[in-house]
Design an enzyme around this catalytic site. Structure first.
Site, PDB file in Angstrom:
ATOM      1  N   MET A  12     -22.054  64.492 -53.549  1.00 54.55           N
ATOM      2  CA  MET A  12     -22.692  63.176 -53.503  1.00 54.55           C
ATOM      3  C   MET A  12     -24.213  63.308 -53.324  1.00 54.55           C
ATOM      4  O   MET A  12     -25.004  62.776 -54.110  1.00 54.55           O
ATOM      5  CB  MET A  12     -22.066  62.426 -52.316  1.00 54.55           C
ATOM      6  CG  MET A  12     -22.171  60.965 -52.307  1.00 54.55           C
ATOM      7  SD  MET A  12     -21.310  60.157 -53.635  1.00 54.55           S
ATOM      8  CE  MET A  12     -22.638  59.680 -54.670  1.00 54.55           C
ATOM      9  N   CYS A 135     -28.362  60.296 -41.856  1.00 56.06           N
ATOM     10  CA  CYS A 135     -28.799  59.230 -42.775  1.00 56.06           C
ATOM     11  C   CYS A 135     -29.231  57.946 -42.067  1.00 56.06           C
ATOM     12  O   CYS A 135     -30.270  57.369 -42.395  1.00 56.06           O
ATOM     13  CB  CYS A 135     -27.703  58.935 -43.790  1.00 56.06           C
ATOM     14  SG  CYS A 135     -26.054  58.953 -43.093  1.00 56.06           S
ATOM     15  N   GLN A 162     -21.693  51.452 -42.464  1.00 59.52           N
ATOM     16  CA  GLN A 162     -21.974  52.594 -43.336  1.00 59.52           C
ATOM     17  C   GLN A 162     -21.030  52.648 -44.541  1.00 59.52           C
ATOM     18  O   GLN A 162     -19.825  52.457 -44.416  1.00 59.52           O
ATOM     19  CB  GLN A 162     -21.911  53.883 -42.503  1.00 59.52           C
ATOM     20  CG  GLN A 162     -22.966  53.876 -41.403  1.00 59.52           C
ATOM     21  CD  GLN A 162     -23.013  55.137 -40.544  1.00 59.52           C
ATOM     22  OE1 GLN A 162     -23.198  55.021 -39.337  1.00 59.52           O
ATOM     23  NE2 GLN A 162     -22.889  56.313 -41.118  1.00 59.52           N
ATOM     24  N   LYS A 242     -25.748  61.380 -32.545  1.00 59.65           N
ATOM     25  CA  LYS A 242     -26.885  61.838 -33.349  1.00 59.65           C
ATOM     26  C   LYS A 242     -28.039  60.835 -33.286  1.00 59.65           C
ATOM     27  O   LYS A 242     -29.205  61.210 -33.353  1.00 59.65           O
ATOM     28  CB  LYS A 242     -26.466  62.016 -34.819  1.00 59.65           C
ATOM     29  CG  LYS A 242     -25.579  63.214 -35.091  1.00 59.65           C
ATOM     30  CD  LYS A 242     -25.066  63.156 -36.542  1.00 59.65           C
ATOM     31  CE  LYS A 242     -23.993  64.191 -36.802  1.00 59.65           C
ATOM     32  NZ  LYS A 242     -23.312  63.959 -38.098  1.00 59.65           N
ATOM     33  N   ARG A 267     -17.652  52.382 -40.443  1.00 56.74           N
ATOM     34  CA  ARG A 267     -17.534  52.586 -41.897  1.00 56.74           C
ATOM     35  C   ARG A 267     -17.029  51.282 -42.508  1.00 56.74           C
ATOM     36  O   ARG A 267     -16.044  50.706 -42.037  1.00 56.74           O
ATOM     37  CB  ARG A 267     -16.526  53.707 -42.170  1.00 56.74           C
ATOM     38  CG  ARG A 267     -16.352  54.026 -43.645  1.00 56.74           C
ATOM     39  CD  ARG A 267     -17.430  54.930 -44.203  1.00 56.74           C
ATOM     40  NE  ARG A 267     -17.433  56.251 -43.600  1.00 56.74           N
ATOM     41  CZ  ARG A 267     -18.509  57.037 -43.523  1.00 56.74           C
ATOM     42  NH1 ARG A 267     -19.675  56.625 -43.998  1.00 56.74           N
ATOM     43  NH2 ARG A 267     -18.438  58.229 -42.956  1.00 56.74           N
ATOM     44  N   HIS A 274     -26.440  52.282 -46.478  1.00 57.68           N
ATOM     45  CA  HIS A 274     -26.039  51.956 -45.104  1.00 57.68           C
ATOM     46  C   HIS A 274     -26.883  50.787 -44.580  1.00 57.68           C
ATOM     47  O   HIS A 274     -28.092  50.721 -44.805  1.00 57.68           O
ATOM     48  CB  HIS A 274     -26.262  53.150 -44.186  1.00 57.68           C
ATOM     49  CG  HIS A 274     -25.339  54.311 -44.455  1.00 57.68           C
ATOM     50  ND1 HIS A 274     -24.238  54.229 -45.266  1.00 57.68           N
ATOM     51  CD2 HIS A 274     -25.363  55.583 -43.971  1.00 57.68           C
ATOM     52  CE1 HIS A 274     -23.618  55.403 -45.286  1.00 57.68           C
ATOM     53  NE2 HIS A 274     -24.287  56.244 -44.522  1.00 57.68           N
TER      54      HIS A 274
END
Ligand code: NAP
Length: 371
Positions: A12, A135, A162, A242, A267, A274
């Protein structure tokens, strides 16, 4: 010309990276070699009108011949291969999309519109490991860049929405398969069809054993998944963890005021890009005009959207930003719950600024410096 080996180019992130490198004519500046963990020896046409033979991404001796290796292959690959290369005294630059090295003291998380100075210093100091950030972290930092530069952020709560592609190419396909299976319930539907009957049919398909969910393990189409990445002992997901540690590593390296970030990472069934709903505590009661001005003028990629319904639904969505380098920032208003709290809603293509673009840019920085 520098010899650059690319691993993970058909995934991806890798596919989007190659697309951007073609657009910016980056391949003209380097001698490129493509590697694969599964298709070594096969012929591919990745470069325009030129056939390339895939090299073996698991062969350290082949990899050692490169000046720069850029991996979009994933963390397991990095864990396995990079130590072997360094043991073999390979002294080249390693650029990586995976999270494995991000918190290592000898790796820099690259997001040059924010930490160019730190990158320049690290190059001078001989750093060889360069990693793209998470991301949502990279997208959030670019979205609120104006508040960061001003040093007025006390903390951020980030609730994320996301896209499926954040989990990889195969997951994106699984979402589409799930959508297809659900849409079968539309066979024979007319305006006269009873909505409760239709809804029941959808629920039955979703909960059936046969419903495709090999990768996500649960339905994503028509539903959502309130957990991304591993479970940590403190109740956070690794994706949520993160948010703060990477943000602060990036900010600290460039001398910006640091702040805590926490929230839930979810998700959703978007294909790409996102979204994040941010609650931001500022250190003072600034006017909304000042806040808007700081946000809107921070960097060339911000697409500031005035807090009105028409503009928001048109410009602040994955459908509106996918495939674009611009980062939509809007829904900015003062929240009524407590003093100095504002809301911001931001959407960005996580495959561009959230993954491929910072890697492409560090590659160019290294090439231009001929290091
Ligand atoms: P991905 O799409 O799953 O691709 C990873 C590898 O899977 C490919 O390089 C390929 O390796 C292999 N593969 C096997 N079957 C494939 C198929 N049918 N199509 C394409 N690839 C296939 O992973 P990714 O999302 O690009 O993520 C790569 C790394 O970037 C991960 O560490 C991830 O955490 C990180 N990252 C991802 C995102 C994101 O939004 N997706 C954002 C930031 C960071 P071979 O050619 O060697 O078989």
């Amino acid at each position: 010309m520098l010899r650059v080996g690319i691993i993970g180019w058909r995934g991806m992130v890798g596919s989007v990276l190659l697309q951007r490198m073609h657009e910016e004519n980056d391949f003209d500046k380097i001698d490129t070699y493509f590697f694969s963990t599964s298709q070594a020896g096969e012929k591919v046409h990745v470069l325009k009108s030129q056939e390339s033979t895939l090299h073996n991404a698991l062969d350290v001796h082949e990899l050692k011949g490169m000046d720069i290796l850029l991996s979009c292959q994933g963390g397991d690959y990095t864990k396995k291969i990079l130590p072997l290369l360094r043991e073999e005294k390979w002294d080249g630059h390693w650029i990586d999309a995976a999270s494995t090295l991000r918190m290592d003291s000898n790796a820099v998380i690259v997001l040059d519109p924010i930490n160019k100075e730190a990158i320049e210093n690290a190059i001078k100091e001989g750093t060889k490991n360069w990693v793209g950030g998470n991301c949502t972290v990279s997208l959030m930092l670019l979205a609120i860049h104006g508040l960061i530069k001003e040093g007025i952020v006390e903390w951020v709560s980030s609730m994320t929405y996301q896209a499926a592609s954040g989990a990889g190419a195969q997951n994106m396909k699984e979402l589409l398969v799930q959508m297809g299976e659900l849409s079968k319930s539309l066979d024979d539907v007319t305006y006269e069809t009873n909505i409760l009957e239709l809804d029941k049919k959808v629920q039955m398909i979703m909960s059936s054993e046969k419903f495709t969910k090999e990768l996500f393990s649960v339905p994503l189409a028509g539903s959502l998944i309130p957990w991304i990445d591993e479970e940590l002992e403190n109740g956070q997901s690794r994706e949520e963890w993160k948010g703060s540690v990477e943000t602060n590593k990036i900010l600290q390296s460039n001398g910006f005021k640091t702040f805590n970030v926490d929230g839930l990472c979810i998700r959703i069934g978007a294909m790409r890009s996102h979204s994040q709903a941010l609650t931001i505590k500022l250190n003072n009661n600034y006017s909304i005009e000042k806040i808007e001005k700081l946000l809107a003028s921070a960097n060339p990629w911000i697409n500031f959207v005035a807090n009105h319904k028409e503009a928001s639904i048109k410009h602040l969505s994955p459908a509106a930003v996918s495939g674009k380098l611009s980062i939509a920032v809007g829904r900015v208003r003062k929240l009524n719950v407590s003093e100095n709290l504002i809301s911001v809603f931001t959407v960005g293509d996580q495959l561009l600024w959230g993954a491929a673009e910072p890697l492409r840019r560090i590659l160019n920085i290294l090439i231009n410096k001929k290091v």
